[in-house]
Design an enzyme around this catalytic site. Structure first.
Site: not given
Length: 222
Positions: A25-26
């Site tokens: 996600h990051e």
């Protein structure tokens, strides 16, 4: 009270899906920002898939483990946010929307990946039957954590991704007013969590999506 052996078993099933759900996600945020003109995350080495570069002791380890230990139906957490200089984007207002959406999009892609793992786990040949149940359980865990993170991050409260999308799409004054909530966003989120409102809003959406992905992967429906 869940016994220690069961807690260890549950954590071993959830650990890999949680780590990669949060990490990718990051990384998706940082990679998208880099492609749109801001190399900050790339220059700081935060585009790595090594989870150790992204782990937040509380959000990545203690919170998810605690939720598993108390038998929470949903597990979520967070990593160290990748640094993004929104002013460094080629078109800050427009491109900030794409940077924000890339995180939930990564979680959707991972939910599909874990659906494939779930499907394959149920169809292993007899010689590999030992791996069937762990693959199916990990597939279901991976689907669940990624759907929870996707839906949670799309809530339109800054600094969640949905809040950044709203700030990027709203006209000037409304965008500015919403952006002023950012310092208080996590406080608002915690209040929504402990009052049960967050669960009432997210629960039906996550359960419906999970039902769909479980059916797609051929899992027995809860």
């Amino acid at each position: 009270m869940t016994d220690p052996a069961q807690i260890i078993q549950i954590i071993s099933i959830w650990a890999l899906p949680v780590l990669f759900a949060i990490t990718l996600h990051e990384v998706a945020h940082g990679w998208t920002a880099w492609r749109l003109g801001d190399p900050t995350a790339m220059l700081m080495g935060r585009l790595s898939l090594n989870p150790l570069k992204h782990i937040d002791p509380i959000g990545t380890v203690l919170l998810p483990a605690g939720l598993v230990a108390i038998g929470s139906p949903f597990v979520f957490g967070w990593a160290k946010p990748v640094p993004v200089n929104f002013e460094g984007l080629r078109n800050p207002k427009r491109d900030s929307v794409w940077v924000a959406l890339s995180g939930p999009a990564a979680n959707l892609a991972m939910a599909l990946f874990w659906t494939v793992v779930l499907w394959l786990g149920a169809r292993l040949p007899a010689s590999l039957a030992y791996f069937s149940e762990p693959m199916q359980l990990m597939g279901m865990a991976g689907i669940t954590i990624n759907l929870v993170l996707m839906v949670l991050n799309l809530i339109p409260i800054p600094p969640l991704d949905g809040g950044r999308v709203a700030v990027g799409l709203l006209p000037g004054r409304a965008s500015y007013q919403l952006s002023r909530l950012e310092p208080y966003g996590f406080i608002i989120l915690i209040l929504l969590l402990f009052t049960g409102i967050l669960g009432q809003v997210m629960g039906p959406i996550v359960l419906s999506l999970r039902h769909f992905f479980f059916a797609l992967g051929g899992a027995p429906l809860p």
